[in-house]
Write a protein that holds these residues in place. Structure first.
Motif, PDB file in Angstrom:
ATOM      1  N   VAL A 152       0.829  -1.208   0.000  1.00 28.20           N
ATOM      2  CA  VAL A 152       0.000   0.000   0.000  1.00 28.20           C
ATOM      3  C   VAL A 152       0.859   1.251   0.000  1.00 28.20           C
ATOM      4  CG1 VAL A 152      -1.818   1.212   1.247  1.00 28.20           C
ATOM      5  CG2 VAL A 152      -1.696  -1.305   1.342  1.00 28.20           C
ATOM      6  N   THR A 153       1.884   1.260   0.849  1.00 32.03           N
ATOM      7  CA  THR A 153       2.752   2.428   0.954  1.00 32.03           C
ATOM      8  C   THR A 153       3.455   2.719  -0.371  1.00 32.03           C
ATOM      9  OG1 THR A 153       3.102   2.027   3.309  1.00 32.03           O
ATOM     10  CG2 THR A 153       4.770   3.354   2.186  1.00 32.03           C
ATOM     11  N   SER A 154       3.972   1.651  -0.984  1.00 31.84           N
ATOM     12  CA  SER A 154       4.727   1.851  -2.242  1.00 31.84           C
ATOM     13  C   SER A 154       3.844   2.365  -3.366  1.00 31.84           C
ATOM     14  CB  SER A 154       5.411   0.547  -2.661  1.00 31.84           C
ATOM     15  OG  SER A 154       4.475  -0.368  -3.213  1.00 31.84           O
ATOM     16  N   ILE A 155       2.570   2.039  -3.323  1.00 33.17           N
ATOM     17  CA  ILE A 155       1.656   2.430  -4.410  1.00 33.17           C
ATOM     18  C   ILE A 155       0.979   3.765  -4.113  1.00 33.17           C
ATOM     19  CG2 ILE A 155      -0.447   1.750  -5.647  1.00 33.17           C
ATOM     20  CD1 ILE A 155       0.455  -1.224  -5.101  1.00 33.17           C
ATOM     21  N   ILE A 246       3.899   0.966 -11.795  1.00 33.83           N
ATOM     22  CA  ILE A 246       2.512   1.427 -11.819  1.00 33.83           C
ATOM     23  C   ILE A 246       2.225   2.047 -13.190  1.00 33.83           C
ATOM     24  CG2 ILE A 246       0.833   2.961 -10.703  1.00 33.83           C
ATOM     25  CD1 ILE A 246       2.746   2.916  -8.224  1.00 33.83           C
ATOM     26  N   TYR A 247       1.101   1.650 -13.780  1.00 33.28           N
ATOM     27  CA  TYR A 247       0.724   2.119 -15.113  1.00 33.28           C
ATOM     28  C   TYR A 247      -0.542   2.951 -14.999  1.00 33.28           C
ATOM     29  CZ  TYR A 247       4.051  -1.468 -16.444  1.00 33.28           C
ATOM     30  OH  TYR A 247       5.194  -2.222 -16.566  1.00 33.28           O
ATOM     31  N   SER A 308       8.237   2.668  -8.063  1.00 34.54           N
ATOM     32  CA  SER A 308       8.235   3.093  -6.667  1.00 34.54           C
ATOM     33  C   SER A 308       8.810   1.970  -5.837  1.00 34.54           C
ATOM     34  CB  SER A 308       6.799   3.400  -6.233  1.00 34.54           C
ATOM     35  OG  SER A 308       6.747   3.649  -4.835  1.00 34.54           O
ATOM     36  N   THR A 309       9.846   2.285  -5.043  1.00 32.60           N
ATOM     37  CA  THR A 309      10.489   1.238  -4.245  1.00 32.60           C
ATOM     38  C   THR A 309      10.557   1.627  -2.774  1.00 32.60           C
ATOM     39  OG1 THR A 309      12.690   2.154  -4.726  1.00 32.60           O
ATOM     40  CG2 THR A 309      11.927   0.386  -6.143  1.00 32.60           C
TER      41      THR A 309
END
Lengths: 344, 344, 344, 344
Positions: A152-155, A246-247, A308-309
């Protein structure tokens, strides 16, 4: 100045032991109690011989952690935290819950995904969702923090500012997230058995991973209207780290530069989010063992691609929990947390 | 029956040495010549001590491989193969080119992406694109085969039947492909340096990887109209294997069952493509060290998600090249090729 | 209190970048200058995008580091450090040399193994060998420290007290040492190429590794008479860590308990060496990302077997260098150094 | 010619599934029955989705395998095989036992290490120890084969010819053996949990591993007098492979060349043992996925150091079992077995 006493309920899981490591290096708190119902009266050395070296603190019953601490971290499976949190709040203690019990605001959604009901609805209303870069003011005054999920955090971090400013379309967002195996915890499963996941890559729970409603709650909150996401989690042969690719589609008239600028602007004073310059790519190495999220923005035909990492055990778990604690206790947000990754 | 003499031009790269391993186990051919301009007169043992055990064949000049072989594999960087292929064809030999020189039919596109022009346009017209499951009849009669790219194979196999039958929309297809490090070859680079890619995951060439036009050529051929793709390659910490997660939209009125049925039907007699039953997930383990492609179909809200895995060095390279050779020489398609993965 | 200014000569190798990471977290020093003749005027971000995030310090010429620093770390190949060290000492600066130039006291031995002569013999006499647990007093007063080799540290720490007390025989000692790949540095070589060392294990330089005379110098110093060792280094598929398994014979009348007691006693007040209780086994996990050495003692028939582990980049290199700096500058020996390993 | 029907008892462990993979490629046998009491009536696909692709054979009760097969492989924990072997022999079938039940000839030793007694002493006398390169003639006529342990194979092959010819001393031999994680099997344990063993190296059962008496039985048999060994097994972060580094002393007047010559000579006609030329080093890569043992000989001061590598699942287990089967059935020793390693 005396140190704040902090305790951990569920201290012997992977999240618990990462909390021990990080709290051990925190200059303003004292780890006062560790709870583990499976290992009562055993020292942490007996559970994690490596970590425990030089640290012979004994595990107590989870119940007993509360009275020995001013602030409590709960690192338990969903459905188990709420009771402890209730008790702690009754005793006037603050809590950061690293499980899922307080993450979803809507009880029906929680019940649908976790098959558990809320016990104390008021407590759920008061609990604050601890995505620090987005809910900082509420966190400072919170009694109970729901620490966000790792995927969740990364997205959420890269998407929320863009949805808020309507720079990307809210339809058709896809997140393909690769996670290290510590994300699956210390429990023995065939999937985490070395010869099964080494030299392998395994998508799992496609379309039904429990982080989905939590991501959607965040994106919806940012956009001010319902947002859905297509989210695919994949287990990868490494210990730590998440890479989400993410697209999404640009909104009408928006350029990649505008997107880059918005992220640059939004995160410029936030010490744990690094928006890389256009042309660079966020990798897991950018964030290993740090509390950072690294974000890079790319374009391919009509699509915006965001890499995102995070380190799933730090910014995705124990590190963000401490960042929340820092805010709740009025410490510097960075206290005890690394902003520099290991190079290897 | 005497064995067919086959040779390898560019035998000391990773693709070359994988060809040696597979040809060594092939009952109907004899490896008659290996070429390597960097290692002329050295035995393969000196270049790959491990592989070479018991195999003291010496490298000759690439030029000399042609006259010593009936069928030639060229495993060379783009722009270098065409001359050798021309020469071989002149001498009446058959060729499977594992490089990129003959993959793209449109010269302008080739020039745009590779910055090289065709030398002999007629040869390019005659060359057959060797995606065996889709162009089998042409391959049987071909003199020159363009062996498909690794990412390309993993993405084209599941999508082509669906586009042909118009079961998915041709717009907005996304492929997020994770590859093992052998895909980057034997050449030393920082990206393939162990401490850099171990415990890491690295997206690269986002939006400009040279496999993009080749994927689009295949999808366009299947659909009968132009198809574009958003393709993101990612280097992952494993030796072998590609996992492509592909996101696309169902066509109007189409169900996941219909999609599953189409793939089941199309591949039911094709020994190297396994369409998994609904509910199972294709992983890299399904295909390691085999010439298989494993495909699984999933649904998440409006999207169809396809997981497609191959061993990049076998079905993604040397294995498919031998499958092409088998077809060209009238052998059983499976001769010398494994349909069973290693479990670990 | 103003911070001590420290600089790094050779800052862009793996040792240099690990120094940057650790010094960045040290509360009493300021990283004032980083030198790299290959990357003059480039920021560290450009060389290590991941590490550099939030740290835009620029590389200067190695020569210029000296005047900008009170204490200098030299992290250079052998034969290159001495000149810089000489210059630094002339300017009244202190130096910790992480290379091999000052490790061997005997010039003939140095020349035999490194094919280089001493430039300034007096400087070599004054230089102190920085194995902190054994030469602490000399280190406190040193101007120049020769920071020990990684393998050397893992082997010398358990053996030196035993040889000093004559609890083990000085003949026939064998050390079989497995090292992570960072030990081979950032330079590109086939041996460190991911597909070559992943899923592999490679003994190298059997009988002629340059750490041999350094180990023997330490063991001889402890024993008070010449000691030789059979040392076999092995590259293992992991980023960090050394596991040395050491085989030796008890002296007449000595028991394993006596050996265990001696090590317990010798290291009881040394914060970075943990002698595990009999029955436990030292693993790489015990020490990862910490400045610890973990030691366990075992018995098999007539032999004593010692397992000794360190993180090659911390206690085996940059961490021990900082431990030396702490001693030289009168800081707490543990300042800025972790005594707790990561659990994963 | 009709194929020989072979069955596997205990087919769903790692050894069992490796047997399936190798037998599947064997031209002269037919896998007629697979037994697994845990998975009766399940197809192998349900247990190993990846391996099972295209192979829907169902597991039967272990008891039923015997009547369906001419030759039976038993891949069971120690103490469980003997009953099945007895039954099979009664029915006139041949057996290769991959467990430990028949490896030790001396019952007292077996009982001491395994805490189990022999059931049928005569059967134990008749059983032949299946180290193919050393007991070939007996194997050809055997009804029951005790397939050697993995560590045992890697250590015995280089040492036996040397002890037989008295080229090395029988005292003080040390073997330090690093094994991939498949050696620990499919059973879930914390030690084989990915985040525990990845980036780690773990010595275990120092001084009390059950392969010790088996190694000593072989060495004693070769030497013609009692030989003991110091054996240390170490788990390493890779799937497959064993590297044993062995330390021993030359006998009076013996040179390394003499030792090399003896090994060259002894193994020159044995297809699965490669003695590397002096100066080369045996690595795990030399043997991966092959039935080979690679041996290299080195010298350091007074010691001879031998590096010996095998793939623990092939020459160390299922491959050697098939080699035994080939000999028992009069096939070419190499039938169905690879002599070439994978390069990656």
């Amino acid at each position: 100045m005396s140190k704040v006493k902090v305790g951990i309920i569920g201290a012997t899981g992977y999240v618990g032991v990462e909390l021990i490591r990080l709290l051990n290096a925190h200059p303003q708190v004292e780890l006062s109690a560790i709870g583990s119902n499976s290992f009562v009266d055993k020292s942490i050395t007996e559970v994690y011989p490596s970590v425990g070296i030089g640290n012979d603190m004994k595990c107590m019953k989870n119940e007993d952690v509360i009275k020995n601490s001013d602030l409590i971290f709960t690192a338990l499976p969903h459905g188990v935290s709420e009771e402890f949190v209730l008790q702690a709040v009754k005793e006037g203690k603050k809590v950061v819950d690293l499980g899922a019990d307080f993450r979803l605001k809507d009880e029906a959604t929680f019940k649908e995904w976790y098959n558990v009901s809320f016990i104390d609805k008021k407590l759920h209303e008061e609990a604050v969702y601890g995505l620090c870069e987005h809910y900082k003011d509420e966190i400072k005054n919170a009694k109970v923090i729901a620490n966000p999920g790792c995927y969740v955090t990364s997205i959420s971090l890269p998407l929320m500012p863009l949805l808020k400013e309507k720079l990307i379309k809210k339809e058709g967002i896809v997140a393909d997230s690769k996670s290290g195996v510590t994300g699956a915890g210390r429990g023995l499963t065939l999937l985490s058995h070395y010869p099964e996941i080494n030299e392998n890559m395994v998508p799992y729970k496609i379309g039904n991973h429990r982080h989905t409603p939590e991501i959607e709650q965040n994106l919806t909150d940012a956009a001010g209207e319902p947002v859905e996401i297509i989210f695919t989690p994949i287990l990868a042969p490494m210990n730590r780290g998440i890479l989400s690719t993410i697209y999404c589609d640009k909104a009408e008239g928006v350029t990649i530069e505008k997107i880059q600028n918005e992220l640059d602007e939004f995160y410029k004073d936030k010490p744990f989010v690094d928006v890389l310059p256009l042309g660079q790519v966020a990798t897991v190495k950018h964030v290993r063992l740090s509390n950072k999220c690294a974000i890079s923005v790319h374009e391919n035909k009509s699509k915006i691609i965001i890499c995102s990492t995070i380190d799933n055990m730090v910014k995705g778990s124990a590190g963000q929990a401490i960042q929340n604690m820092n805010l709740m206790l009025g410490f510097d947000e960075c206290e005890g947390l690394s902003t520099m990754a290991t190079a290897f």
